[in-house]
Design a protein around this motif. Structure first.
Motif, short mmCIF file in Angstrom:
data_model
loop_
_atom_site.label_atom_id
_atom_site.label_comp_id
_atom_site.label_asym_id
_atom_site.label_seq_id
_atom_site.Cartn_x
_atom_site.Cartn_y
_atom_site.Cartn_z
N ILE A 1 0.86 -1.18 0.00
CA ILE A 1 0.00 0.00 0.00
C ILE A 1 0.90 1.23 0.00
N GLY A 2 0.44 2.27 -0.62
CA GLY A 2 1.27 3.47 -0.67
C GLY A 2 0.56 4.60 -1.37
N GLY A 3 1.35 5.58 -1.76
CA GLY A 3 0.81 6.76 -2.42
C GLY A 3 -0.02 6.43 -3.64
N GLU A 4 0.35 5.35 -4.33
CA GLU A 4 -0.38 4.96 -5.52
C GLU A 4 -1.83 4.59 -5.17
N ASP A 5 -2.02 3.96 -4.01
CA ASP A 5 -3.39 3.61 -3.60
C ASP A 5 -4.18 4.86 -3.24
N LEU A 6 -3.51 5.80 -2.55
CA LEU A 6 -4.17 7.06 -2.23
C LEU A 6 -4.63 7.74 -3.52
N LEU A 7 -3.75 7.67 -4.50
CA LEU A 7 -4.03 8.31 -5.79
C LEU A 7 -5.18 7.62 -6.51
N GLN A 8 -5.13 6.29 -6.55
CA GLN A 8 -6.19 5.56 -7.27
C GLN A 8 -7.55 5.73 -6.61
N ASN A 9 -7.55 5.68 -5.27
CA ASN A 9 -8.82 5.87 -4.57
C ASN A 9 -9.38 7.26 -4.84
N MET A 10 -8.48 8.22 -4.88
CA MET A 10 -8.90 9.60 -5.12
C MET A 10 -9.39 9.76 -6.56
N GLU B 1 -12.38 14.65 3.29
CA GLU B 1 -12.88 13.81 2.20
C GLU B 1 -11.78 12.85 1.75
N PHE B 2 -10.60 13.40 1.58
CA PHE B 2 -9.44 12.60 1.16
C PHE B 2 -9.16 11.49 2.17
N GLU B 3 -9.24 11.83 3.46
CA GLU B 3 -8.95 10.85 4.49
C GLU B 3 -10.05 9.79 4.58
N GLU B 4 -11.28 10.21 4.30
CA GLU B 4 -12.40 9.27 4.33
C GLU B 4 -12.29 8.27 3.17
N VAL B 5 -11.95 8.78 1.99
CA VAL B 5 -11.80 7.93 0.80
C VAL B 5 -10.71 6.88 1.02
N ASN B 6 -9.68 7.26 1.76
CA ASN B 6 -8.53 6.36 1.95
C ASN B 6 -8.49 5.73 3.34
N LYS B 7 -9.67 5.63 3.96
CA LYS B 7 -9.76 5.11 5.33
C LYS B 7 -9.07 3.76 5.47
N LYS B 8 -9.34 2.89 4.50
CA LYS B 8 -8.81 1.51 4.57
C LYS B 8 -7.29 1.50 4.54
N VAL B 9 -6.72 2.37 3.69
CA VAL B 9 -5.26 2.41 3.57
C VAL B 9 -4.65 2.81 4.91
N PHE B 10 -5.21 3.82 5.54
CA PHE B 10 -4.66 4.30 6.81
C PHE B 10 -4.85 3.26 7.91
N LYS B 11 -6.01 2.56 7.86
CA LYS B 11 -6.23 1.47 8.83
C LYS B 11 -5.13 0.41 8.73
N LYS B 12 -4.81 0.09 7.47
CA LYS B 12 -3.78 -0.92 7.23
C LYS B 12 -2.43 -0.47 7.79
N CYS B 13 -2.12 0.81 7.62
CA CYS B 13 -0.87 1.36 8.16
C CYS B 13 -0.82 1.13 9.66
N GLU B 14 -1.93 1.43 10.32
CA GLU B 14 -1.98 1.27 11.78
C GLU B 14 -1.76 -0.18 12.17
N SER B 15 -2.42 -1.08 11.43
CA SER B 15 -2.31 -2.49 11.81
C SER B 15 -0.90 -3.01 11.57
N LEU B 16 -0.21 -2.48 10.56
CA LEU B 16 1.18 -2.90 10.33
C LEU B 16 2.06 -2.50 11.51
N ILE B 17 1.85 -1.28 12.02
CA ILE B 17 2.65 -0.82 13.16
C ILE B 17 2.37 -1.68 14.38
N MET B 18 1.08 -1.94 14.64
CA MET B 18 0.72 -2.73 15.81
C MET B 18 1.29 -4.14 15.70
#
Lengths: 598, 159
Positions: A286-295, A358-375
């Motif tokens: 996951i990365g910037g490309e996913d943020l971009l595609q979701n957007m 709006e941007f953060e809502e669209v990419n909610k899943k990506v950010f969730k994944k980031c959190e779970s990777l850290i945990m």
């Protein structure tokens, strides 16, 4: 000039030199053959102490850079346009490809023609059933899938013709350009490189990277997971900060979060006295490309169906939308809302105000994944949030406010580590490793460093039905050697199929097939009696060997010769392989783990 | 290289016949390295750790009552000497062999985990209690100073 040669010519040169190498050495000393074969990085070669310092290279999904230890510190090399960060793309024109390192034309303009290939780090070593490949179909060039588990077809539009290429070829073109750049500035031939790679890369993907390097005439000294390169740099900084804390007590724990355009990686490292122990690794595509595609699909909901035909018009449309969205995301890092105004042609216009929420809502899943990777990474390191001394965020996405926030929230508002350039940390770490691995000594002890790596993914075999039984679990310190004893599932079973997988899935097929071989000649015996010892060995160069021996109880001698297989052996078409093996053999040659006798 | 398996199998500290097979095979091509290592480094430990070490404490060159901090720092210092990457840097003739480091790492993994260390200490006692002759004898021979194995008159006599 090397970089103006078409790739096929380069290949010919390469193959020719290989041929000469083989004929020269192959006769006298057959053992030398393995050193010459293209993608192999054997441990033996390391020993013949290179006088040259290996360069550090970071080929990112969107940007690449090259750095070298100049004798006292790391120096990033700049191209003729005075850039340290070069765009990772290749434009095909009249059969002469040119990459982002040397070419002068603006990226944004070239995107629209279909002749520019990029994001190859996301596609390298993937088969066409992979969701990442499917999501790459909106790229403004041709990514075609047959959905049967073979490599996707990738092509650039040159003079209204689809010219096929491969991710390896595209990466090799960058590498040739980066090499030429480094050779021109350092005034010496470059052969050895340390390359950074994402944590989540499978061993098969690593071999593809090695192949790309071989195509560019480079020898891979080490492939370093990106956060571990950052960890090495952190270790060096800590070492410089306090020279007198060798070994004992003052161990520092750092969590490194690296999110670029294509991948997100997390590592926990414990550093003291210049020794960095990687305690755990976690990564995902996951990365910037996913943020971009979701957007993009948020701005133009029916974009996917629009792009299906991949005509010249659609490519231009995709390119325009991509550039406009990317620009909006960049601006959202400093502004809370931005205006997107783009004319896609054909009466298709986007005129919209997008705010940060709006941007953060669209990419909610990506950010969730980031959190779970850290945990997950903290959990694997058996550490609590409070145990972490320094939190380091690097990579292009570290500029996204939400990414920064989610990391600081996990660490309860702890201040982030300063003193590292987020975009340069990985390549600098690779350059330090290049100097260390080349055996360079620094009089001030700045290279008195050691990174003890860990395996990012578990490696095991299929057994106990269709399960994946790890032999080397993930986050095992490398070099490693572990074994597990298996046994037969039926009476008088004389053959067994060893399917070696890499990954984290519970079921075998959820993991990546690395290779397979058959054990024959197991002495006839009731089920559960023969002891089939599967031993896996990863050396310091990250070469994996699988050894299988069969012993009958009461005997010290192996019943049949031990098999030693270097992995991965599967070269392509993993989907095919696993499926047809399953179809042909089913469960007839299965194994189960042998319960350890007390 | 053909692997011969005629060696009278030693009961290794932690079993697995492939491990024995491996260490045997690797050590056979290791001989020149061992010699050079002992001249290059003050510690003659490369040679020593070829044989199954008597205890994990011996692997890390520690006293049996070492503190967790001492264990950690011993592991670090030894890693700097025996990790293949470091070894290549220090001794260019080193061929990137991993045996020493894996052994050091395994010892560290057990001793750095308090519960695993407790279990290991118990098993060490049991072994010294006399089930395993070779084990007990090598311990008693190797240790002239430092940690004193719990030897009893009976165990010495019955073997």
């Amino acid at each position: 000039m090397l970089n103006s040669l078409p790739m096929f010519l380069l290949m010919i040169i390469y193959v020719k030199s290989m041929y000469e190498y083989d004929t020269k050495w192959g006769m006298a000393e057959p053992a030398a053959y393995t050193v010459a074969s293209d993608s192999e990085t054997t441990g033996e070669e390391k020993s013949s102490s290179f006088p040259e310092i290996a360069i550090g290279v970071d080929i990112g999904t969107s940007q690449c850079s090259v750095a070298v230890w100049n004798g006292s510190q790391v120096e990033l090399l700049k191209n003729t346009r005075n850039q340290k960060m070069m765009r990772s793309y290749v434009t095909f024109k009249d059969d002469i490809p040119s990459g982002g390192v040397s070419s002068q034309l603006s990226h944004e303009h070239e995107l629209l023609s279909g002749a520019t290939i990029f994001n190859m780090k996301r596609l390298i070593g993937r088969v066409d059933t992979d969701p990442v490949v499917h999501s790459s179909k909106t790229l403004p060039f041709l990514v075609q899938t047959l959905d049967i588990g073979v490599r996707p077809f990738i092509a650039a539009l040159v003079n209204n013709m689809w010219r096929s290429t491969t991710p390896e070829e595209v990466l090799a073109i960058f590498l040739v350009e980066l090499r030429a750049l480094a050779e021109a500035q350092l005034k010496r031939p470059i052969r050895n490189v340390v390359l950074t790679v994402p944590v989540s890369f499978s061993r098969f993907q690593l071999t593809r990277i090695e192949r790309a390097c071989a195509m560019a005439g480079l020898h891979v000294l080490r492939l370093m997971p990106e956060p571990t390169a950052v960890a090495l740099l952190y270790g060096q900084q800590q070492q410089q900060a306090s020279h007198d804390n060798m070994g004992s007590g003052s161990e520092k724990i750092a969590l490194i979060f690296n999110m670029g355009a294509g991948y997100c990686d997390v590592a926990v490292t414990a550093t003291a006295g210049g020794v960095s122990q990687i305690k755990s690794l976690a990564g995902s595509t996951i990365g910037g490309e996913d943020l971009l595609q979701n957007m993009m699909s948020h701005l133009l909901p029916d974009s996917e169906s629009l792009f299906k035909s991949h005509g010249v018009k659609e490519i231009k449309l995709m390119g325009l939308l991509r550039v406009a969205t990317q620009d909006a995301i960049h601006r959202l890092s400093s502004q809370t809302s931005v205006q997107v105004d783009v004319d896609l042609g054909d009466g298709l216009k986007i005129c919209k105000v997008v705010d940060r929420d709006e941007f953060e809502e669209v990419n909610k899943k990506v950010f969730k994944k980031c959190e779970s990777l850290i945990m997950q990474c903290l959990q694997d390191a058996k550490l609590e949030v409070e145990d972490v001394n320094d939190v380091i965020i690097v990579g292009g996405c570290s500029y996204v406010p939400k990414v920064k926030n989610l990391v600081t929230n996990i660490f309860k508002g702890k201040e982030l580590y300063k003193g590292m350039n987020p975009l340069e940390a990985a390549v600098c770490g690779a350059a330090v490793e290049g100097a260390v691995a080349s055996g360079i000594n620094d009089p001030f002890g700045n290279l008195d460093l050691l990174t003890i790596q860990a395996t990012p993914l578990a490696i095991g075999i299929r057994a106990d039905g269709n399960n994946f039984v790890p032999v080397i679990p993930r986050n095992t310190t490398m070099p490693a050697r572990k074994d597990v004893v298996f046994t037969t599932i039926r009476d008088n079973q004389t053959e067994a199929l060893i399917l070696v997988y890499e990954g984290e899935g519970k079921k075998a097929e959820e993991n990546h097939l690395l290779g397979y071989f058959k054990i024959v000649g197991i002495p006839a015996a009731p089920k559960g009696v023969p002891e089939i010892n599967v031993c896996m060995d990863i050396d310091a160069s990250n070469v994996l060997r699988v050894l299988v021996g069969v012993v009958m109880p009461g005997s010290r001698q192996p019943a049949i010769p031990v098999m030693e297989v270097r992995m991965p052996t599967v070269d392509d078409g993993h989907g095919w392989c696993a499926e047809s093996l399953n179809r042909t053999y089913g469960a007839t040659l299965d194994l189960v783990t042998l319960q350890k006798k007390a | 290289m053909p692997t011969s398996l005629t060696l009278p199998a030693l009961p290794a500290v932690s079993g697995g016949f492939l491990r024995r097979l491996n260490s045997e095979r690797i050590s056979s091509r290791q001989i020149p390295i061992n010699a050079s290592a002992s001249t290059a480094e003050a510690r003659p430990a490369v040679v020593e750790s070829r044989r199954p070490a008597a205890s994990l404490y011996e692997v890390l060159r520690l006293e049996k009552n070492a503190s967790p901090t001492e264990i950690k720092s011993a592991y670090r210092s030894l890693a700097k000497l025996y990790h293949p990457d470091a070894a290549v840097q220090r001794r260019p003739e080193h061929n990137g062999d991993c045996e020493d480091f894996i052994e050091i790492r395994n010892a560290y993994e057990t001793l750095s985990d308090p519960s695993a260390r407790a279990v290991y200490d118990l098993s060490l006692m049991a072994a010294l209690g006399g089930r395993n002759r070779r084990f007990a004898r090598s311990l008693s021979m190797n240790y002239s100073s430092g940690f004193n194995p719990t030897r009893r008159w009976e165990t010495d006599q019955c073997w």
